[in-house]
Structures are given as C-alpha cells and as structure tokens.
Design an enzyme around this catalytic site. Structure first.
Site, PDB file in Angstrom:
ATOM      1  N   ASP A  10       0.734  -1.350  -0.199  1.00 15.87           N
ATOM      2  CA  ASP A  10      -0.112   0.112  -0.037  1.00 15.87           C
ATOM      3  C   ASP A  10       0.913   1.263   0.090  1.00 15.87           C
ATOM      4  O   ASP A  10       0.286   2.376   0.000  1.00 15.87           O
ATOM      5  CB  ASP A  10      -0.833  -0.082   1.320  1.00 15.87           C
ATOM      6  CG  ASP A  10      -1.964  -1.084   1.392  1.00 15.87           C
ATOM      7  OD1 ASP A  10      -2.321  -1.610  -0.117  1.00 15.87           O
ATOM      8  OD2 ASP A  10      -2.407  -1.514   2.265  1.00 15.87           O
ATOM      9  N   CYS A  11       2.124   1.192   0.116  1.00 19.33           N
ATOM     10  CA  CYS A  11       3.208   2.302   0.191  1.00 19.33           C
ATOM     11  C   CYS A  11       3.778   2.420  -1.298  1.00 19.33           C
ATOM     12  O   CYS A  11       4.491   1.642  -1.661  1.00 19.33           O
ATOM     13  CB  CYS A  11       4.054   2.065   1.426  1.00 19.33           C
ATOM     14  SG  CYS A  11       5.390   3.252   1.264  1.00 19.33           S
ATOM     15  N   GLY A  12       3.652   3.626  -1.712  1.00 13.76           N
ATOM     16  CA  GLY A  12       4.350   3.961  -3.127  1.00 13.76           C
ATOM     17  C   GLY A  12       5.651   3.835  -2.898  1.00 13.76           C
ATOM     18  O   GLY A  12       6.219   3.580  -4.055  1.00 13.76           O
ATOM     19  N   ARG A  15       6.691   0.285  -3.179  1.00 15.87           N
ATOM     20  CA  ARG A  15       6.360  -0.033  -4.557  1.00 15.87           C
ATOM     21  C   ARG A  15       7.417   0.142  -5.629  1.00 15.87           C
ATOM     22  O   ARG A  15       7.822  -0.439  -6.283  1.00 15.87           O
ATOM     23  CB  ARG A  15       5.018   0.172  -4.921  1.00 15.87           C
ATOM     24  CG  ARG A  15       3.703  -0.510  -4.189  1.00 15.87           C
ATOM     25  CD  ARG A  15       2.556  -0.307  -5.100  1.00 15.87           C
ATOM     26  NE  ARG A  15       2.292   1.201  -5.322  1.00 15.87           N
ATOM     27  CZ  ARG A  15       1.584   2.125  -4.438  1.00 15.87           C
ATOM     28  NH1 ARG A  15       1.019   1.495  -3.252  1.00 15.87           N
ATOM     29  NH2 ARG A  15       1.066   3.450  -4.659  1.00 15.87           N
TER      30      ARG A  15
END
Length: 142
Positions: A10-12, A15
């Site tokens: 869920d963390c950019g 990712r």
C-alpha cells in the site's frame, strides 16, 4: 544472489523500491511485514545493519506512535522494538537487504546503492520522477 524487501504494497515508496529491484533483473524475497512482522532480533539486526537508531526506524505518520506514548524519552529501546513487533505499522519502510548492504530505502532510489546488478533500462517513479535513464544510469537531481 539473495535480495529481500520488507514490503508494504500500500506504500508508494515501497512499490517504487520493489520495481527498481525488478528493473535490475532481480526477483527478491518479498516479506509483507504487516502480515508477517520480523522478530525483535531480526528487527534490531535490520536497524543496526542499516546504520540507523531505533527511533530513526520508527514510522510516525499514519501510525499509533503518539497514542502509544512512544514520543516519550522514557520509553526504552527494548520497549520500542517490542512495540514495533506488536504494531508493525510502526516499522518504517521499506528495508532492503542485499549482498552489498541493508538500507531503509526512503527515498526509494537509495536501493540503487545496494543492488548487486545494474538497472536494465529507464525507471520513473509512480509520481513521474525519473530516477534512471534509458541506459540504466542514475539521474542526479538537485
């Protein structure tokens, strides 16, 4: 060759880091630490290997950091580690371990310093920032 990322999908930043690892042609071991938190010993080892203090490895934004009173100087390092294991959202992300070292990859392009293989082509982060050119070379900003 072993590369491990402690990942939050869920963390950019997490990712982007994972995508840069894959852009080097590496398929890492992915540990989704929110569902499979590291042990206290592993967490201490990661923090030490990354050259951080325990407080530098704690995520405050979007976590119960203040509600748990972790900002108090009276909270011991052991208490901080134990709380991070119980509430893994407090672990800053992503930690990456490679044969060349361990880093907390914030910003995500810090992973480039420890990847054992070069980037295979251009890479642009989710926010549109180019960090690797078409030749696989890191783009210096600023």
């Amino acid at each position: 060759m072993s590369v491990t990322i402690y990942h939050n999908p869920d963390c950019g930043t997490s990712r982007n880091t994972l995508a840069m690892i894959r852009n080097a042609g590496i398929e890492p071991t992915i540990i989704e630490y929110l569902t499979t938190p590291p042990t206290a010993t592993t967490l201490v080892d990661l923090i030490k290997a990354a050259g951080l203090t325990i407080r530098e490895a704690i995520r405050q934004k979007g976590t119960p950091y203040l509600e748990l009173g972790l900002d108090s100087p009276s909270v011991t390092h052991q208490q901080l580690i134990e709380t991070m294991v119980v509430h893994p959202i407090l672990i800053n992300r992503p930690f990456v371990v490679t044969p060349l070292g361990t880093r907390l990859c914030r910003p995500s392009e810090l992973v480039l310093d420890i990847l054992p293989q070069p980037q295979r082509g251009a890479f642009t982060k989710e926010d549109g920032e180019r960090v690797v050119d078409e030749n696989g070379a890191r783009i210096k900003h600023g």
